[in-house]
Motif scaffolding. Structure first.
Motif, mmCIF file in Angstrom:
data_model
loop_
_atom_site.group_PDB
_atom_site.id
_atom_site.type_symbol
_atom_site.label_atom_id
_atom_site.label_comp_id
_atom_site.label_asym_id
_atom_site.label_seq_id
_atom_site.Cartn_x
_atom_site.Cartn_y
_atom_site.Cartn_z
ATOM 1 N N ASN A 155 -2.267 -14.014 2.448
ATOM 2 C CA ASN A 155 -1.079 -13.055 3.183
ATOM 3 C C ASN A 155 -1.259 -11.811 2.044
ATOM 4 O O ASN A 155 -1.121 -10.612 2.864
ATOM 5 C CB ASN A 155 0.190 -13.808 2.980
ATOM 6 C CG ASN A 155 -0.462 -14.806 4.476
ATOM 7 O OD1 ASN A 155 -0.948 -14.783 5.252
ATOM 8 N ND2 ASN A 155 0.920 -15.505 4.571
ATOM 9 N N VAL A 156 -1.080 -11.766 1.053
ATOM 10 C CA VAL A 156 -0.373 -10.638 0.130
ATOM 11 C C VAL A 156 -1.903 -9.983 0.225
ATOM 12 O O VAL A 156 -2.044 -8.282 0.833
ATOM 13 C CB VAL A 156 -1.441 -11.087 -1.368
ATOM 14 C CG1 VAL A 156 -2.372 -11.401 -1.599
ATOM 15 C CG2 VAL A 156 -0.925 -9.808 -2.045
ATOM 16 N N PHE A 157 -3.548 -9.795 1.037
ATOM 17 C CA PHE A 157 -4.226 -8.235 1.150
ATOM 18 C C PHE A 157 -4.138 -8.313 2.713
ATOM 19 O O PHE A 157 -3.787 -7.088 2.752
ATOM 20 C CB PHE A 157 -5.823 -9.603 1.532
ATOM 21 C CG PHE A 157 -6.252 -10.203 0.033
ATOM 22 C CD1 PHE A 157 -7.072 -9.605 -0.633
ATOM 23 C CD2 PHE A 157 -5.817 -11.831 -0.581
ATOM 24 C CE1 PHE A 157 -7.845 -9.337 -1.659
ATOM 25 C CE2 PHE A 157 -6.601 -11.297 -1.997
ATOM 26 C CZ PHE A 157 -7.988 -10.358 -2.163
ATOM 27 N N LEU A 158 -3.348 -9.037 3.717
ATOM 28 C CA LEU A 158 -3.206 -8.522 5.008
ATOM 29 C C LEU A 158 -1.570 -7.633 4.497
ATOM 30 O O LEU A 158 -1.967 -6.922 5.138
ATOM 31 C CB LEU A 158 -2.798 -9.793 5.465
ATOM 32 C CG LEU A 158 -4.251 -10.165 5.888
ATOM 33 C CD1 LEU A 158 -3.411 -12.215 6.856
ATOM 34 C CD2 LEU A 158 -4.965 -10.011 6.709
ATOM 35 N N VAL A 159 -0.567 -7.812 3.915
ATOM 36 C CA VAL A 159 0.600 -7.556 3.751
ATOM 37 C C VAL A 159 0.095 -5.836 3.238
ATOM 38 O O VAL A 159 1.384 -4.626 3.329
ATOM 39 C CB VAL A 159 1.756 -8.264 2.845
ATOM 40 C CG1 VAL A 159 2.662 -7.511 2.642
ATOM 41 C CG2 VAL A 159 1.694 -9.443 3.696
ATOM 42 N N LEU A 160 -0.690 -5.862 1.923
ATOM 43 C CA LEU A 160 -0.885 -5.348 1.490
ATOM 44 C C LEU A 160 -1.298 -3.485 2.024
ATOM 45 O O LEU A 160 -2.049 -2.820 1.747
ATOM 46 C CB LEU A 160 -0.796 -5.444 0.087
ATOM 47 C CG LEU A 160 -0.159 -5.785 -0.968
ATOM 48 C CD1 LEU A 160 -0.921 -6.095 -2.348
ATOM 49 C CD2 LEU A 160 1.004 -5.029 -1.239
ATOM 50 N N ALA A 161 -2.511 -4.249 2.915
ATOM 51 C CA ALA A 161 -3.405 -3.557 4.197
ATOM 52 C C ALA A 161 -2.999 -2.751 4.391
ATOM 53 O O ALA A 161 -3.705 -1.279 4.982
ATOM 54 C CB ALA A 161 -4.578 -4.722 4.317
ATOM 55 N N ARG A 162 -1.290 -2.512 4.901
ATOM 56 C CA ARG A 162 -1.264 -1.694 5.361
ATOM 57 C C ARG A 162 -0.997 0.064 4.814
ATOM 58 O O ARG A 162 -0.711 1.119 5.397
ATOM 59 C CB ARG A 162 1.005 -2.367 5.695
ATOM 60 C CG ARG A 162 1.645 -1.996 4.505
ATOM 61 C CD ARG A 162 3.025 -2.161 5.119
ATOM 62 N NE ARG A 162 3.589 -2.250 5.957
ATOM 63 C CZ ARG A 162 4.219 -0.970 5.660
ATOM 64 N NH1 ARG A 162 4.447 -0.179 4.798
ATOM 65 N NH2 ARG A 162 4.452 -0.407 7.690
ATOM 66 N N ARG A 163 -1.218 0.021 3.755
ATOM 67 C CA ARG A 163 -1.178 1.357 3.166
ATOM 68 C C ARG A 163 -2.669 1.261 1.834
ATOM 69 O O ARG A 163 -2.971 0.828 1.045
ATOM 70 C CB ARG A 163 0.075 0.954 1.963
ATOM 71 C CG ARG A 163 1.386 1.555 2.694
ATOM 72 C CD ARG A 163 2.003 1.982 1.866
ATOM 73 N NE ARG A 163 3.234 2.408 2.587
ATOM 74 C CZ ARG A 163 4.564 3.064 1.672
ATOM 75 N NH1 ARG A 163 4.461 3.418 0.720
ATOM 76 N NH2 ARG A 163 5.580 3.812 2.813
ATOM 77 N N PRO A 164 -3.146 1.415 2.570
ATOM 78 C CA PRO A 164 -5.315 1.333 2.504
ATOM 79 C C PRO A 164 -5.411 2.008 0.404
ATOM 80 O O PRO A 164 -5.471 0.890 0.142
ATOM 81 C CB PRO A 164 -6.123 2.430 2.934
ATOM 82 C CG PRO A 164 -5.260 2.006 4.384
ATOM 83 C CD PRO A 164 -3.873 1.949 4.151
ATOM 84 N N ASP A 165 -4.877 2.612 0.351
ATOM 85 C CA ASP A 165 -4.672 3.516 -1.315
ATOM 86 C C ASP A 165 -3.826 2.227 -1.826
ATOM 87 O O ASP A 165 -4.748 2.590 -3.533
ATOM 88 C CB ASP A 165 -4.275 5.087 -1.493
ATOM 89 C CG ASP A 165 -4.979 5.876 -0.299
ATOM 90 O OD1 ASP A 165 -6.770 5.841 0.075
ATOM 91 O OD2 ASP A 165 -4.265 7.239 0.267
ATOM 92 N N GLU A 166 -2.567 2.314 -1.648
ATOM 93 C CA GLU A 166 -1.911 1.676 -2.324
ATOM 94 C C GLU A 166 -2.345 0.014 -2.618
ATOM 95 O O GLU A 166 -2.562 -0.905 -3.569
ATOM 96 C CB GLU A 166 -1.017 1.404 -2.057
ATOM 97 C CG GLU A 166 0.139 2.531 -2.258
ATOM 98 C CD GLU A 166 1.472 2.710 -1.383
ATOM 99 O OE1 GLU A 166 2.288 1.297 -1.696
ATOM 100 O OE2 GLU A 166 2.081 3.408 -1.042
ATOM 101 N N PHE A 167 -3.544 -0.222 -1.582
ATOM 102 C CA PHE A 167 -4.005 -1.873 -1.534
ATOM 103 C C PHE A 167 -5.523 -1.731 -2.919
ATOM 104 O O PHE A 167 -5.686 -2.680 -2.715
ATOM 105 C CB PHE A 167 -4.667 -2.263 -0.156
ATOM 106 C CG PHE A 167 -5.653 -3.195 -0.079
ATOM 107 C CD1 PHE A 167 -5.438 -4.378 0.299
ATOM 108 C CD2 PHE A 167 -6.878 -2.680 -0.197
ATOM 109 C CE1 PHE A 167 -5.733 -5.620 0.465
ATOM 110 C CE2 PHE A 167 -8.193 -3.796 -0.285
ATOM 111 C CZ PHE A 167 -7.162 -5.684 0.070
#
Length: 193
Positions: A36-48
Motif C-alpha cells: 500500500n505504501v506504493f499506492l499511497v505515495l504515488a499520489r505525488r509522483p515527484d515525491e514518490f
C-alpha cells in the motif's frame, strides 16, 4: 467490507506516470501484491520518486550492515514512532531477511530482550536515540558503536535509516496507511507454490 488504505485519494495504477507504474507492477510481480505504501505515495509522483530513490540508497546498498540489520532499525524505530504500517510491513521483510519468524515481533516489542547480538543491540540503542532524541547524540554514542566494530560509514547509515523512517512513519500515520493483509503471514509460514 474492505477498509480504505489511506485517508487521502489513491490514484489508479493505470493513470500513473510510466516509470512509477512500471515500478509498482514489478513489485507486484515479485511479491504477488502491491504494498500500500506504493499506492499511497504515488499520489505525488515527484515525491514518490525522491522517497524511493533515498529508500533504495539506504536499504539496498552494500556495507557492514546486513539487510536484516537495516530492517531491524526500521522495525524498532517505527514501533517507537507508533507506525503500524512500517512495523507490520518491515517486520515481514525482517522475518524474511533474517530467516527467523520470531525476530520482528521481538524487536518491535522490546529489542533489548530480543534474540539479537550485543552488536545489534548497540546498533538499535543508537538508532532509537536518533529516532527519539537526536539532539542528545554525542561523541560517546559514536564511540560505543565503534567499540562494536561499526565504522563511521556504518554510523551514518544507522542514523540515516532511523531519520528517513521517522519521516516515513509520520507520513504513514498522517495518511492512516493501512498495512496489506499479506504482510501478516510473510516470513511466518512456508509459502505454498
Amino acid at each position: 467490507m474492505s477498509k480504505p488504505i489511506s485517508r487521502f485519494p489513491v490514484p489508479e495504477i493505470a493513470a500513473l506516470p510510466e516509470d512509477i507504474r512500471t515500478r509498482i507492477l514489478t513489485v507486484q510481480e515479485k511479491s504477488g501484491f502491491v504494498p500500500n505504501v506504493f499506492l499511497v505515495l504515488a499520489r505525488r509522483p515527484d515525491e514518490f520518486r525522491a522517497f524511493f530513490a533515498y529508500h533504495d540508497a539506504l536499504m539496498g546498498k552494500p556495507g557492514n550492515l546486513t539487510k536484516a540489520e537495516r530492517e531491524m532499525i526500521v522495525v524498532a524505530t517505527s514501533n517507537a514512532n507508533q507506525c503500524q504500517y512500517c512495523v507490520i510491513a518491515h517486520g515481514a521483510i525482517l522475518r524474511i531477511r533474517a530467516k527467523n519468524p520470531q525476530i520482528a515481533d521481538q524487536v518491535a516489542v522490546n529489542y533489548r530482550k530480543a534474540d539479537i547480538t550485543p552488536r545489534q543491540r548497540a546498533m538499535l540503542d543508537f538508532a532509537m536515540k536518533v529516532a527519539l532524541e537526536a539532539h542528545t547524540v554525542g561523541d560517546t554514542d559514536i564511540a560505543a558503536l565503534s567499540d562494536h566494530g561499526f565504522s563511521e560509514e556504518d554510523v551514518w547509515d544507522i542514523a540515516a535509516i532511523a531519520a528517513f523512517f521517522a519521516m516515513s512513519n509520520r507520513l504513514a500515520n498522517v495518511s492512516n496507511m493501512r498495512p496489506n493483509d499479506e504482510f501478516y503471514l510473510l516470513g511466518r509460514v512456508e509459502q505454498q507454490a
